[in-house]
Each structure stands twice: as structure tokens, then as C-alpha cells.
Write an enzyme that holds these catalytic residues in place. Structure first.
Site, mmCIF file in Angstrom:
data_model
loop_
_atom_site.group_PDB
_atom_site.id
_atom_site.type_symbol
_atom_site.label_atom_id
_atom_site.label_comp_id
_atom_site.label_asym_id
_atom_site.label_seq_id
_atom_site.Cartn_x
_atom_site.Cartn_y
_atom_site.Cartn_z
ATOM 1 N N HIS A 147 -19.609 16.370 16.448
ATOM 2 C CA HIS A 147 -19.530 16.194 17.902
ATOM 3 C C HIS A 147 -19.459 14.712 18.217
ATOM 4 C CE1 HIS A 147 -20.493 16.586 22.176
ATOM 5 N NE2 HIS A 147 -20.149 17.839 22.038
ATOM 6 N N ASP B 190 -19.820 25.656 19.277
ATOM 7 C CA ASP B 190 -18.762 26.594 18.895
ATOM 8 C C ASP B 190 -18.990 27.271 17.559
ATOM 9 O OD1 ASP B 190 -16.740 24.153 20.382
ATOM 10 O OD2 ASP B 190 -17.080 26.160 21.181
HETATM 11 C C1 SDX Z 1 -16.607 20.821 22.057
HETATM 12 O O1 SDX Z 1 -17.187 16.418 24.209
HETATM 13 C C2 SDX Z 1 -17.871 17.525 24.405
HETATM 14 O O2 SDX Z 1 -18.958 17.519 24.963
HETATM 15 C C3 SDX Z 1 -17.188 18.771 23.898
HETATM 16 C C4 SDX Z 1 -18.006 20.066 23.996
HETATM 17 C C5 SDX Z 1 -18.242 20.484 25.449
HETATM 18 O O3 SDX Z 1 -19.198 21.218 25.685
HETATM 19 O O4 SDX Z 1 -17.380 20.115 26.304
HETATM 20 O O5 SDX Z 1 -19.267 19.903 23.345
HETATM 21 C C6 SDX Z 1 -17.256 21.234 23.328
HETATM 22 O O6 SDX Z 1 -15.463 20.442 22.085
HETATM 23 C C7 SDX Z 1 -17.425 20.801 20.785
HETATM 24 C C8 SDX Z 1 -16.611 20.242 19.574
HETATM 25 C C9 SDX Z 1 -15.740 21.387 19.049
HETATM 26 N N1 SDX Z 1 -14.789 20.851 18.013
HETATM 27 C C10 SDX Z 1 -14.920 21.182 16.730
HETATM 28 O O7 SDX Z 1 -15.870 21.818 16.266
HETATM 29 C C11 SDX Z 1 -13.765 20.695 15.861
HETATM 30 C C12 SDX Z 1 -14.316 20.091 14.562
HETATM 31 N N2 SDX Z 1 -15.010 18.841 14.928
HETATM 32 C C13 SDX Z 1 -14.272 17.623 14.862
HETATM 33 O O8 SDX Z 1 -12.897 17.664 14.941
HETATM 34 C C14 SDX Z 1 -14.987 16.425 15.453
HETATM 35 O O9 SDX Z 1 -16.276 16.459 15.006
HETATM 36 C C15 SDX Z 1 -14.988 16.257 16.966
HETATM 37 C C16 SDX Z 1 -13.618 16.304 17.524
HETATM 38 C C17 SDX Z 1 -15.814 17.308 17.608
HETATM 39 C C18 SDX Z 1 -15.610 14.893 17.265
HETATM 40 O O10 SDX Z 1 -14.763 13.953 16.736
HETATM 41 P P1 SDX Z 1 -15.083 12.374 16.856
HETATM 42 O O11 SDX Z 1 -16.291 12.089 17.628
HETATM 43 O O12 SDX Z 1 -13.834 11.684 17.285
HETATM 44 O O13 SDX Z 1 -15.445 12.022 15.416
HETATM 45 P P2 SDX Z 1 -14.412 11.634 14.301
HETATM 46 O O14 SDX Z 1 -13.240 12.571 14.359
HETATM 47 O O15 SDX Z 1 -14.136 10.180 14.394
HETATM 48 O O16 SDX Z 1 -15.238 11.980 13.003
HETATM 49 C C19 SDX Z 1 -16.236 11.073 12.544
HETATM 50 C C20 SDX Z 1 -16.199 11.246 11.050
HETATM 51 C C21 SDX Z 1 -14.787 11.167 10.487
HETATM 52 O O17 SDX Z 1 -14.880 10.626 9.188
HETATM 53 P P3 SDX Z 1 -14.697 8.981 9.032
HETATM 54 O O18 SDX Z 1 -13.371 8.633 9.714
HETATM 55 O O19 SDX Z 1 -15.870 8.342 9.730
HETATM 56 O O20 SDX Z 1 -14.688 8.767 7.545
HETATM 57 O O21 SDX Z 1 -16.686 12.556 10.693
HETATM 58 C C22 SDX Z 1 -15.639 13.323 10.085
HETATM 59 C C23 SDX Z 1 -14.339 12.614 10.382
HETATM 60 O O22 SDX Z 1 -13.409 12.811 9.339
HETATM 61 N N3 SDX Z 1 -15.711 14.636 10.696
HETATM 62 C C24 SDX Z 1 -15.634 15.795 10.052
HETATM 63 C C25 SDX Z 1 -15.794 16.780 11.042
HETATM 64 N N4 SDX Z 1 -15.946 16.207 12.225
HETATM 65 C C26 SDX Z 1 -15.889 14.879 12.023
HETATM 66 N N5 SDX Z 1 -15.455 16.088 8.740
HETATM 67 C C27 SDX Z 1 -15.419 17.415 8.442
HETATM 68 N N6 SDX Z 1 -15.581 18.436 9.326
HETATM 69 C C28 SDX Z 1 -15.751 18.133 10.633
HETATM 70 N N7 SDX Z 1 -15.904 19.129 11.504
#
Ligand code: SDX
Length: 439
Positions: free
Chosen positions: A316, A373
């Protein structure tokens, strides 16, 4: 929504001084009631000729708000100051809607009046049904919602003058009331069953269940445990500060677009698998993993950036601790499955995946926890919804958050059209060349 109550002004508690290109900018630092201070960079460009740069707005506040507060490190979520755990346990979705819109829990008269108003706006114009027949039966319900909710602005001309607080209030009640009806119609259309009209003798969530699952041929009996569980799920999804879809609604609203069109833009943004579409993607991921013994290969893939695979329902932008909604969702999952005497092997996969991920250095170091989720898909499937409806349910619940934030923006005297700038890295000026002189 107290129109006479001006938008809150973060008190200026100190200043930030930046010297750039030989120019100085003294920027006020504002403090809210809780949470991080903000550096007001409004004068930075004027003083230094530079913009700020923050793709994804990881360190950027785009507004002042009194509605929802999140502390990502503590795993805390407050709606108008009330903890989500207490609202989920003691309140109901209609009362949460009132609280998000008006700022405080309603008294009995306010609650009854609001509930009755919402109940009486649940029907849609009969001609709305014709929009549905234009879609293929296998259209994704979110595609249908994007189209039909935007079309509401073609029916309610008496509630699209955004500068009239009374019309804003009518539009607010209409959109909250009609979303369940339109979501149920999208579902019924996809399975070829007749639309079921709303019933004024039922509460908001029971009404939605009967519009989804009743058929004209026999009475539909509401399962109170299912209704209570879904009502709690709506509460968990009602608002979440300035997430992507809420920011989309605010940006669309800042141009003066009507509220129905703004909510349609929020629905479109929520559909993405990185946002509200993650509940559908998470369940599909659990189905693809299929069994506990296949979890290690998927965790390995999730840790390998080149795989392009992510654990859906994990991570998140704000929560760097357990999403408090996920905890309530997991408990609801157990309660619903137990009540329905329903065993879902995917729950075993989800629990084991969570256990493994939370003990893995990669997830610990990146502070990746299950989000709202992760478990919701298992509960929604147990309640009888197809995967394609999961994000539609999210949009039904989040509509109150979107419209509450839209109203707050409309009442903010500081609000103006949102128009970000950019760091331009394209070609410098160059002359046009005729085609016969190009390489
Ligand atoms: C919702 O914003 C909100 O409040 C949203 C929400 C709401 O109520 O409105 O809470 C609802 O959208 C919840 C999130 C649902 N999405 C997912 O579950 C999809 C999977 N999660 C990711 O795609 C990700 O965690 C996000 C999109 C939720 C957050 O992404 P960020 O904050 O931009 O973080 P990032 O992509 O920069 O990731 C940080 C690191 C990365 O590695 P590095 O670049 O630091 O090496 O963590 C890794 C990412 O590769 N990473 C994951 C991961 N999520 C982040 N690695 C594996 N699995 C994951 N799920």
C-alpha cells in the site's frame, strides 16, 4: 456539509527557506490537527522559477481535508475522527455515510431523516434501463457502471448546478441511493435475469442484496449474517483520504464538471488492478496459485522484479503496517464462511500466503502487508458475487467518500482548477522540414 463552515486553514507554524538559482523562497509550513505538516510551495515557482517534482504524489498533499485520516505507520484509519474498527463493529453503512458527509455521528432524528431520504432516491429513471441493453451481456460490469453513472447527468438537470448547495445535496443523496440499484442492474443484465426494483421496506444493504439475488418467481429471504457482513464491507471501503480515484473525482470536479460525471471518473480510475481492481485480481491470483504447495513459486516471482508479477492485495502507498481494514475483513471472512458452513480452500491459500510473505525479508523490508483487497474477494465470493462484481461493490461503497470529498472541495474557498506542471525533457525548438527533405 456546513456551507457556512469555511475550509479549515492549516495554521502556519514555521517557515521553510529554500535558496535556488540565487533566489530565495520563504515557504509557510502548515500544521493540521494530526499528521505530518505540509510545506506550502504555492509561491516556489514565482520566487525561484522552479517547480516541485513528485511523480505519483508520494510526498504531496493536494488539499486540506477534515474527512478521513490515515496513519500508515500505525495502521490507523479514522472517518471524521472515529476509528474504523469501532465503526465497523458498532455502526452501519448509512450512518457512516451521514457521518462522512456531515462531520459527526447523527442523532436519532437526523439518522432517520437521512435514511428515509436515501431510501426514496433508490429508483432510477425507467429510461435508464435502455442503456443496459446496449451493452453485450458479457460486458464487464465496471464498463457498464462507467457508462451508466455518467449518463445520470442526462436525467437530473435539477441537481447539476454545482454552485447551488441545495442541488449539490440532492445530487449527493441521489448518487449514494442509486449506485446499489445501478450496480445490481449491471449484475442482473450480465446473467440475463430481469431487473429487480428497490424495496423501501428494506435497509440499504439488504435492499442491494435483494436487487442482486431475488427473482420474480419466488420470495427472497435476506440472510441477516450476509447483510451485516456486506454492510460492514461497505463501511470498510467508504473513504480513504486522497487515493487515486478520490483525487480523480476532485480533479474532475475542480473544472466544474457535474457530480455524476465526476463520480463516473472515479469509477473509471478505481477499476485499475493497482487500485480497486485489486480485489478481483487478488482472487484470480489465489485461484491461479490454487494450492498451498504452489505458494513458494509465486512468492519467488513476486520478489523478482523482472517477472512483472506482484502479490495482488499486498502492499500500500500509505500503510507500512497492517491495513486495519484487512484485519476486519479477515474476521468477517471467518464469520461468513462459518455461518454459511462453507469451506473455501482459497482461504487456506490466502492465510498461508500471508504467513509466508510476512516472514519473508523482502516483504518485511519493503513493509508489504495485506491490504483491504486481500481477503475481500473470498468473502464476496462466499456471499454469492462473481469476481467481475467485486470492484463494482467497491465503487458502491466508495461513492459516499468520493461525493463527500467533492462537496468539501466545492465548499473550499481556496479551491481552483487543478492544473499540474511538468519537467519537460522533449526536443528543444527546431524548424519544420518538408517531407522530401527528411531522411
Ligand atoms: C487500494 O491509495 C489507497 O488508499 C488505495 C486503497 C483505497 O482504499 O482507496 O487503499 C485501495 O488500491 C489498495 C491497494 C490495492 N492494490 C494492490 O493490492 C496491487 C498490488 N500492490 C501494489 O501494486 C502496490 O503495493 C501499490 C500500488 C498498492 C502501492 O504501490 P506504491 O506505493 O507505488 O509502491 P511501489 O510500487 O513503489 O512498491 C514499493 C516496493 C517496490 O519495490 P522497489 O522498487 O522498492 O524495489 O515494493 C514492491 C515494489 O516492487 N511491491 C511489491 C508489491 N507492492 C509493492 N512487490 C510484490 N508484491 C506487491 N504487491
Amino acid at each position: 456539509m456546513n456551507a457556512q463552515d469555511p475550509a479549515p486553514k492549516g495554521d502556519v507554524t514555521k517557515t521553510a527557506n529554500i535558496v535556488l538559482n540565487g533566489k530565495q523562497s520563504m515557504m509557510p509550513v502548515r500544521s493540521g490537527s494530526i499528521g505530518p505538516d505540509v510545506v506550502d510551495v504555492g509561491r516556489l515557482y514565482r520566487d525561484t522559477g522552479c517547480f516541485t517534482y513528485d511523480p505519483g504524489f508520494t510526498s504531496t498533499a493536494n488539499c486540506m481535508s477534515k474527512i478521513t485520516y490515515i496513519d500508515g505507520d500505525k495502521g490507523q484509519l479514522l472517518y471524521r475522527g472515529y476509528p474504523i474498527e469501532q465503526l465497523a463493529e458498532k455502526s452501519n453503512f448509512v450512518e457512516v455515510c451521514y457521518t462522512l458527509l456531515h462531520g459527526d455521528l447523527p442523532n436519532k432524528v437526523q439518522y432517520d431523516d437521512f435514511r428515509n431520504t436515501i431510501t426514496r432516491h433508490t429508483m432510477v429513471h425507467e429510461q435508464m434501463t435502455r442503456f443496459y441493453t446496449g451493452f453485450r451481456r458479457d460486458a464487464h460490469p465496471m464498463a457498464i457502471m462507467c457508462g451508466t453513472v455518467g449518463a445520470l447527468s442526462a436525467f437530473y438537470h435539477d441537481s447539476t448546478d454545482i454552485n447551488d448547495p441545495k442541488q449539490r445535496m440532492i445530487a449527493t443523496h441521489r448518487i449514494i441511493a442509486k449506485m446499489p440499484t445501478m450496480a445490481a442492474m449491471a449484475y442482473k443484465y450480465s446473467i440475463g435475469q430481469p431487473f429487480i426494483y428497490p424495496r423501501n421496506d428494506l435497509d440499504y444493504t439488504s435492499n442491494f442484496l435483494q436487487m442482486c439475488f431475488a427473482v420474480p418467481c419466488e420470495p427472497y429471504v435476506i440472510n441477516p449474517v450476509m447483510a451485516r457482513a456486506l454492510d460492514r464491507i461497505f463501511t470498510l471501503h467508504a473513504d480513504h483520504e486522497q487515493n487515486a480515484s478520490t483525487s480523480t473525482v476532485r480533479l474532475a470536479g475542480s473544472s466544474g464538471a457535474n457530480p455524476f460525471a465526476c463520480i463516473a471518473s472515479g469509477i473509471a480510475c478505481l477499476w485499475g488492478p493497482a487500485h480497486g481492481g485489486a480485489n478481483e485480481a487478488a482472487l484470480k491470483m489465489l485461484e491461479e496459485i490454487g494450492s498451498v504447495d504452489r505458494i513458494p513459486e509465486y512468492v519467488k516471482m513476486a520478489k523478482d522484479k523482472s517477472s512483472g508479477f506482484r502479490l495482488m492485495g499486498f502492499g500500500h502507498r500509505v500503510y507500512k503496517n497492517y491495513d486495519p481494514r484487512a484485519k476486519v475483513m479477515q474476521a468477517t471472512c471467518n464469520e461468513v464462511l462459518a455461518n454459511l458452513n462453507h469451506r473455501d480452500p482459497l482461504l487456506d491459500v490466502a492465510r498461508e500466503l500471508e504467513r509466508i510473505a510476512l516472514s519473508d525479508d523482502y516483504f518485511i523490508e519493503k513493509k508489504l502487508y495485506p491490504n483491504v483487497d486481500f481477503y475481500s474477494g473470498i468473502v464476496l465470493r462466499a456471499l454469492g458475487f462473481p469476481t467481475s462484481m467485486f470492484t463494482v461493490l467497491f465503487s458502491v461503497a466508495r461513492t459516499v467518500g468520493w461525493i463527500a470529498q467533492w462537496n468539501e472541495m466545492m465548499e473550499d474557498p481556496e479551491q481552483k482548477i487543478g492544473r499540474p506542471r511538468q519537467l519537460y525533457v522533449g526536443p528543444k525548438e527546431r524548424p519544420y522540414t518538408m517531407i522530401d527533405r527528411r531522411a
